[in-house]
Design an enzyme around this catalytic site. Sequence first.
Site, short mmCIF file in Angstrom:
data_model
loop_
_atom_site.label_atom_id
_atom_site.label_comp_id
_atom_site.label_asym_id
_atom_site.label_seq_id
_atom_site.Cartn_x
_atom_site.Cartn_y
_atom_site.Cartn_z
N LYS A 104 -24.34 68.79 106.22
CA LYS A 104 -23.63 67.52 106.05
C LYS A 104 -23.58 67.12 104.57
CE LYS A 104 -22.42 67.03 110.31
NZ LYS A 104 -21.02 67.27 110.71
N LEU A 162 -14.09 66.99 112.88
CA LEU A 162 -15.30 66.76 113.67
C LEU A 162 -15.99 68.07 114.04
CD1 LEU A 162 -13.84 64.20 116.29
CD2 LEU A 162 -15.02 63.64 114.17
N TYR A 198 -28.96 72.02 109.47
CA TYR A 198 -27.89 71.10 109.91
C TYR A 198 -27.72 69.95 108.90
CZ TYR A 198 -25.45 67.46 112.50
OH TYR A 198 -24.56 66.48 112.87
N SER A 225 -23.31 62.57 109.07
CA SER A 225 -24.39 62.22 110.01
C SER A 225 -25.51 61.48 109.29
CB SER A 225 -24.95 63.52 110.61
OG SER A 225 -26.11 63.25 111.36
N ASP A 281 -9.66 73.23 118.74
CA ASP A 281 -11.05 73.54 119.14
C ASP A 281 -11.08 75.00 119.55
OD1 ASP A 281 -13.68 73.48 120.69
OD2 ASP A 281 -13.48 71.34 120.27
N ASP A 336 -10.52 78.55 115.61
CA ASP A 336 -11.91 78.70 115.17
C ASP A 336 -11.90 78.37 113.68
OD1 ASP A 336 -14.40 79.63 114.21
OD2 ASP A 336 -14.53 81.06 115.88
N1 LIG Z 1 -23.55 63.72 118.63
C1 LIG Z 1 -24.24 63.07 117.70
O1 LIG Z 1 -25.23 62.37 118.00
C2 LIG Z 1 -23.80 63.16 116.25
C3 LIG Z 1 -24.47 62.36 115.31
C4 LIG Z 1 -24.07 62.43 113.98
C5 LIG Z 1 -23.00 63.24 113.60
N2 LIG Z 1 -22.37 63.99 114.56
C6 LIG Z 1 -21.23 64.83 114.12
O2 LIG Z 1 -20.09 64.39 114.83
C7 LIG Z 1 -19.22 65.49 115.07
C8 LIG Z 1 -18.89 65.56 116.55
O3 LIG Z 1 -20.11 65.70 117.27
P1 LIG Z 1 -20.12 65.81 118.86
O4 LIG Z 1 -21.44 65.33 119.34
O5 LIG Z 1 -18.86 65.27 119.42
O6 LIG Z 1 -20.17 67.39 118.99
P2 LIG Z 1 -19.77 68.31 120.25
O7 LIG Z 1 -20.66 69.48 120.20
O8 LIG Z 1 -19.69 67.51 121.48
O9 LIG Z 1 -18.31 68.75 119.83
C9 LIG Z 1 -18.07 69.66 118.79
C10 LIG Z 1 -16.84 70.46 119.13
O10 LIG Z 1 -16.63 71.40 118.08
C11 LIG Z 1 -16.19 72.60 118.68
N3 LIG Z 1 -16.45 73.73 117.80
C12 LIG Z 1 -17.63 74.39 117.60
N4 LIG Z 1 -17.45 75.40 116.77
C13 LIG Z 1 -16.13 75.40 116.43
C14 LIG Z 1 -15.35 76.21 115.58
N5 LIG Z 1 -15.87 77.26 114.91
N6 LIG Z 1 -14.03 75.93 115.46
C15 LIG Z 1 -13.49 74.89 116.14
N7 LIG Z 1 -14.19 74.08 116.94
C16 LIG Z 1 -15.50 74.34 117.08
C17 LIG Z 1 -16.96 72.71 119.99
O11 LIG Z 1 -16.28 73.56 120.90
C18 LIG Z 1 -16.99 71.25 120.43
O12 LIG Z 1 -15.92 70.95 121.31
C19 LIG Z 1 -19.93 66.73 114.53
O13 LIG Z 1 -19.45 66.98 113.23
C20 LIG Z 1 -21.38 66.31 114.47
O14 LIG Z 1 -22.10 67.02 113.49
C21 LIG Z 1 -22.75 63.97 115.86
#
Ligand SMILES: NC(=O)c1ccc[n+]([C@@H]2O[C@H](COP(=O)([O-])OP(=O)(O)OC[C@H]3O[C@@H](n4cnc5c(N)ncnc54)[C@H](O)[C@@H]3O)[C@@H](O)[C@H]2O)c1
Length: 291
Positions: free
Chosen positions: A128, A71, A124, A115, A32, A51
């Site tokens: 996906k 993720l 966004y 998603s 992360d 990153d």
């Molecule tokens: N939360 C939801 O309701 C939801 C719904 C559908 C899909 N998703 C997908 O599930 C996955 C996880 O979602 P979440 O809610 O846990 O997100 P989150 O924002 O809680 O976690 C995402 C993590 O990615 C890290 N990140 C951001 N940019 C980065 C980079 N350039 N390099 C490395 N790490 C990086 C952030 O620091 C964070 O810890 C994502 O792909 C999101 O699109 C989430």
Amino acid sequence: MSSVLVTGASGVAGREVSRRLAAAGHRVRRADVMPSPDPADAGIGEFVRCDTRTPTDVLEAVEGCDAVVHLAAWHNAHRPGVSDATIFAVNVDGTFNVVQACRATGVRSVVFASSMAYGWGSVYSVTKVLGEDLWKMYQETTGASVALLRYHGFVPEPYLRWGERLLRNGVDVRDIATATVAATEAAIAHRFDLFRTIVHSDHGMPEEVRADFAARGVEWSESRMPGAAELIERHGLALPDTVEQHDLSEAADLLDWRPEHDFIEFLTDLQRRETAGEDVTALWAPGRIPA
Ligand SMILES: NC(=O)c1ccc[n+]([C@@H]2O[C@H](COP(=O)([O-])OP(=O)(O)OC[C@H]3O[C@@H](n4cnc5c(N)ncnc54)[C@H](O)[C@@H]3O)[C@@H](O)[C@H]2O)c1
């Protein structure tokens, strides 16, 4: 035991997935841009600052791993929000870099967080579409096992709002995590080439109740949990007119996964907390973390 890289490991899903992969006996590497806010996560496995927009970061993170759970992404729920340009760069360029690193190191098992927002309604949503396509290309050109999981919403919310949201395409992050771990293990066992499923709650409601929840929901809830009607009334829980339900049977057959957390469980938990004298308005989903 397999070595599994989790990208976005410090996020809401990433922390839960990493904990459960480690508990299932896997060696977890957490990648992360920032460490987990929970110091207890340091014990889960190695953390690498990575990153995903930087190819060399990603290559170092993937090196030596058997499986990758990708993720890391920005989505629209972050407040304040991030720009569409950043969403695109992290979600598309970042995913491309993970694909290329998997190819360079010969990774055979992948799980990608897609998603229900998949589509063309926002930048966004399109990220996906492109993300799923990149992983399909990876599967076709390498023969790896790739799971594309279309998650419903699990953004943390105040406890009572989260309970309502379970009926409006919300899903408990614990179900997100068990589905993701099950998909990872099925990919490692090469139980599929390309597998896509929705990850959603299942409230066990008959079709006629789902189709007319506004009229039949309270009675159905009461039949499942005595006292439900009074709880719904007292907390002013806003019920939807209808409740969406997807067919999750393929995930049950192939991954041996079923969601475990639903609206009736939420009401039961709410009743228990009230009886114990807890202030439920001060809680966040799923009811443990003080606001
Ligand atoms: N939360 C939801 O309701 C939801 C719904 C559908 C899909 N998703 C997908 O599930 C996955 C996880 O979602 P979440 O809610 O846990 O997100 P989150 O924002 O809680 O976690 C995402 C993590 O990615 C890290 N990140 C951001 N940019 C980065 C980079 N350039 N390099 C490395 N790490 C990086 C952030 O620091 C964070 O810890 C994502 O792909 C999101 O699109 C989430």
